[in-house]
Design a protein around this motif. Sequence first.
Motif, PDB file in Angstrom:
ATOM      1  N   VAL A  79       0.899  -1.419  -0.186  1.00 53.20           N
ATOM      2  CA  VAL A  79       0.478  -0.161   0.304  1.00 53.20           C
ATOM      3  C   VAL A  79       1.110   1.349   0.096  1.00 53.20           C
ATOM      4  O   VAL A  79       0.174   2.228   0.239  1.00 53.20           O
ATOM      5  N   MET A  80       2.110   1.292   0.068  1.00 54.55           N
ATOM      6  CA  MET A  80       2.767   2.061  -0.295  1.00 54.55           C
ATOM      7  C   MET A  80       2.222   3.410  -1.589  1.00 54.55           C
ATOM      8  O   MET A  80       2.631   4.300  -0.507  1.00 54.55           O
ATOM      9  N   PRO A  81       1.983   2.918  -2.204  1.00 53.15           N
ATOM     10  CA  PRO A  81       1.661   4.190  -3.642  1.00 53.15           C
ATOM     11  C   PRO A  81       0.108   4.371  -2.681  1.00 53.15           C
ATOM     12  O   PRO A  81       0.469   6.166  -3.130  1.00 53.15           O
ATOM     13  N   GLU A  82      -0.294   4.020  -2.696  1.00 49.90           N
ATOM     14  CA  GLU A  82      -1.843   4.853  -2.133  1.00 49.90           C
ATOM     15  C   GLU A  82      -1.564   5.719  -0.753  1.00 49.90           C
ATOM     16  O   GLU A  82      -1.595   6.989  -1.049  1.00 49.90           O
ATOM     17  N   ALA A  83      -0.433   5.350   0.347  1.00 50.71           N
ATOM     18  CA  ALA A  83      -0.304   5.701   0.995  1.00 50.71           C
ATOM     19  C   ALA A  83       0.329   7.314   1.225  1.00 50.71           C
ATOM     20  O   ALA A  83       0.184   8.246   1.259  1.00 50.71           O
ATOM     21  N   THR A  84       1.564   7.193  -0.094  1.00 48.67           N
ATOM     22  CA  THR A  84       1.804   8.067  -0.337  1.00 48.67           C
ATOM     23  C   THR A  84       1.065   9.119  -1.186  1.00 48.67           C
ATOM     24  O   THR A  84       1.415  10.546  -1.022  1.00 48.67           O
ATOM     25  N   GLU A  85       0.683   9.017  -1.958  1.00 47.88           N
ATOM     26  CA  GLU A  85      -0.798   9.922  -2.915  1.00 47.88           C
ATOM     27  C   GLU A  85      -1.238   9.882  -1.979  1.00 47.88           C
ATOM     28  O   GLU A  85      -2.396  11.052  -2.094  1.00 47.88           O
ATOM     29  N   ASP A  86      -1.481   9.216  -0.520  1.00 45.98           N
ATOM     30  CA  ASP A  86      -2.888  10.484   0.022  1.00 45.98           C
ATOM     31  C   ASP A  86      -2.233  11.462   0.832  1.00 45.98           C
ATOM     32  O   ASP A  86      -3.054  12.969   1.163  1.00 45.98           O
ATOM     33  N   ILE A  87      -1.285  11.328   1.197  1.00 49.83           N
ATOM     34  CA  ILE A  87      -0.699  12.626   1.805  1.00 49.83           C
ATOM     35  C   ILE A  87      -0.198  13.583   0.901  1.00 49.83           C
ATOM     36  O   ILE A  87       0.458  15.015   1.213  1.00 49.83           O
ATOM     37  N   GLU A  89       0.623  16.885  -2.508  1.00 52.91           N
ATOM     38  CA  GLU A  89      -0.162  17.599  -2.874  1.00 52.91           C
ATOM     39  C   GLU A  89       0.049  17.609  -3.662  1.00 52.91           C
ATOM     40  O   GLU A  89      -0.730  18.319  -5.096  1.00 52.91           O
ATOM     41  N   ARG A  90       1.202  17.623  -4.978  1.00 55.03           N
ATOM     42  CA  ARG A  90       1.922  17.886  -6.346  1.00 55.03           C
ATOM     43  C   ARG A  90       2.409  15.945  -6.680  1.00 55.03           C
ATOM     44  O   ARG A  90       3.267  16.121  -6.181  1.00 55.03           O
ATOM     45  N   ARG A  91       2.008  15.738  -8.428  1.00 53.09           N
ATOM     46  CA  ARG A  91       2.642  14.393  -8.358  1.00 53.09           C
ATOM     47  C   ARG A  91       4.085  14.754  -9.341  1.00 53.09           C
ATOM     48  O   ARG A  91       4.063  15.733 -10.330  1.00 53.09           O
ATOM     49  N   ARG A 114       3.865   0.173  -8.880  1.00 53.57           N
ATOM     50  CA  ARG A 114       3.423   0.708  -8.867  1.00 53.57           C
ATOM     51  C   ARG A 114       3.745   1.775  -7.954  1.00 53.57           C
ATOM     52  O   ARG A 114       2.980   3.338  -7.595  1.00 53.57           O
ATOM     53  N   ALA A 115       5.487   1.912  -8.327  1.00 54.15           N
ATOM     54  CA  ALA A 115       5.760   3.227  -7.411  1.00 54.15           C
ATOM     55  C   ALA A 115       5.605   4.844  -7.785  1.00 54.15           C
ATOM     56  O   ALA A 115       5.190   4.706  -9.020  1.00 54.15           O
ATOM     57  N   THR A 116       5.289   5.669  -6.915  1.00 58.14           N
ATOM     58  CA  THR A 116       4.975   6.614  -6.903  1.00 58.14           C
ATOM     59  C   THR A 116       5.307   7.177  -6.346  1.00 58.14           C
ATOM     60  O   THR A 116       6.714   6.922  -6.018  1.00 58.14           O
ATOM     61  N   ALA A 117       5.929   9.256  -7.125  1.00 62.13           N
ATOM     62  CA  ALA A 117       6.616   9.544  -6.440  1.00 62.13           C
ATOM     63  C   ALA A 117       5.676  11.355  -6.405  1.00 62.13           C
ATOM     64  O   ALA A 117       4.693  11.409  -7.008  1.00 62.13           O
ATOM     65  N   GLY A 118       6.575  12.140  -5.328  1.00 65.89           N
ATOM     66  CA  GLY A 118       5.208  13.689  -5.299  1.00 65.89           C
ATOM     67  C   GLY A 118       6.093  14.012  -4.246  1.00 65.89           C
ATOM     68  O   GLY A 118       6.602  14.171  -3.830  1.00 65.89           O
ATOM     69  N   ILE A 119       5.269  15.460  -4.630  1.00 63.97           N
ATOM     70  CA  ILE A 119       5.963  16.576  -3.030  1.00 63.97           C
ATOM     71  C   ILE A 119       4.634  16.909  -2.204  1.00 63.97           C
ATOM     72  O   ILE A 119       3.378  16.887  -2.168  1.00 63.97           O
ATOM     73  N   ARG A 120       4.900  16.956  -0.894  1.00 66.00           N
ATOM     74  CA  ARG A 120       4.534  17.796  -0.351  1.00 66.00           C
ATOM     75  C   ARG A 120       4.913  18.761   0.950  1.00 66.00           C
ATOM     76  O   ARG A 120       5.982  18.212   1.308  1.00 66.00           O
ATOM     77  N   LYS A 121       4.677  19.863   0.950  1.00 67.52           N
ATOM     78  CA  LYS A 121       5.383  20.821   1.201  1.00 67.52           C
ATOM     79  C   LYS A 121       6.693  21.111   0.583  1.00 67.52           C
ATOM     80  O   LYS A 121       6.901  21.246  -0.242  1.00 67.52           O
ATOM     81  N   LYS A 122       7.855  21.401   1.201  1.00 64.57           N
ATOM     82  CA  LYS A 122       9.026  21.484   0.464  1.00 64.57           C
ATOM     83  C   LYS A 122       9.657  20.157   0.625  1.00 64.57           C
ATOM     84  O   LYS A 122      11.456  20.121   1.191  1.00 64.57           O
ATOM     85  N   THR A 123       9.333  18.691   0.611  1.00 66.79           N
ATOM     86  CA  THR A 123       9.527  17.290   0.831  1.00 66.79           C
ATOM     87  C   THR A 123       9.351  16.307  -0.275  1.00 66.79           C
ATOM     88  O   THR A 123       7.934  16.750  -0.881  1.00 66.79           O
ATOM     89  N   LEU A 124      10.561  16.102  -1.128  1.00 63.87           N
ATOM     90  CA  LEU A 124      10.234  15.256  -2.123  1.00 63.87           C
ATOM     91  C   LEU A 124      10.480  13.970  -1.400  1.00 63.87           C
ATOM     92  O   LEU A 124      10.470  13.684  -0.839  1.00 63.87           O
TER      93      LEU A 124
END
Length: 163
Positions: A79-87, A89-91, A114-124
């Motif tokens: 469920v890591m991609p889903e947990a990441t997508e949940d939090i 702000e930008r993909r 199914r890996a994903t990546a994104g940004i939350r605040k100033k964290t990649l």
Amino acid sequence: MKRAAIITSSDSGYRREREDLSGPAIREILEREGYQVVSMDILPDDRTMLGEKMTEIADNNLAELILTTGGTGFSQRDVMPEATEDIIERRVPGIPEAMRAYSMTITRRAMLSRATAGIRKKTLIINLPGSPRAVKESLEYIIGALGHGIEILTGEASDCARK
């Protein structure tokens, strides 16, 4: 010095029934590249717990980079991609696309990630595979470009044009 946090998603690792080899492999590469590893956590394959840990790190400005390992496959507990997508702000789809494209030159099974990546605040935040070998291959492929992305994200750099 850029700060990084590592999160391993593994039920058996969390229960200490299996040694985490991927987290240390990530740490080795990060330190070699000049990153300061500020935390290493092994959590169960729990969407809420994983999301809360990533949120804590990003919202408290503890690291500019979070690398996760594990939980990107087809298992019901992955469920890591889903947990990441949940939090996030930008993909940032280019990072996992690049990892999959490179990994496809090594194994066709890379298409199953199914890996994903994104940004939350100033964290990649980037999801890496679970196996130590795939972690090394993927991270070594992308690590050179990450520094510039983080500099843009944090405001240390403002221009993407090459000089």
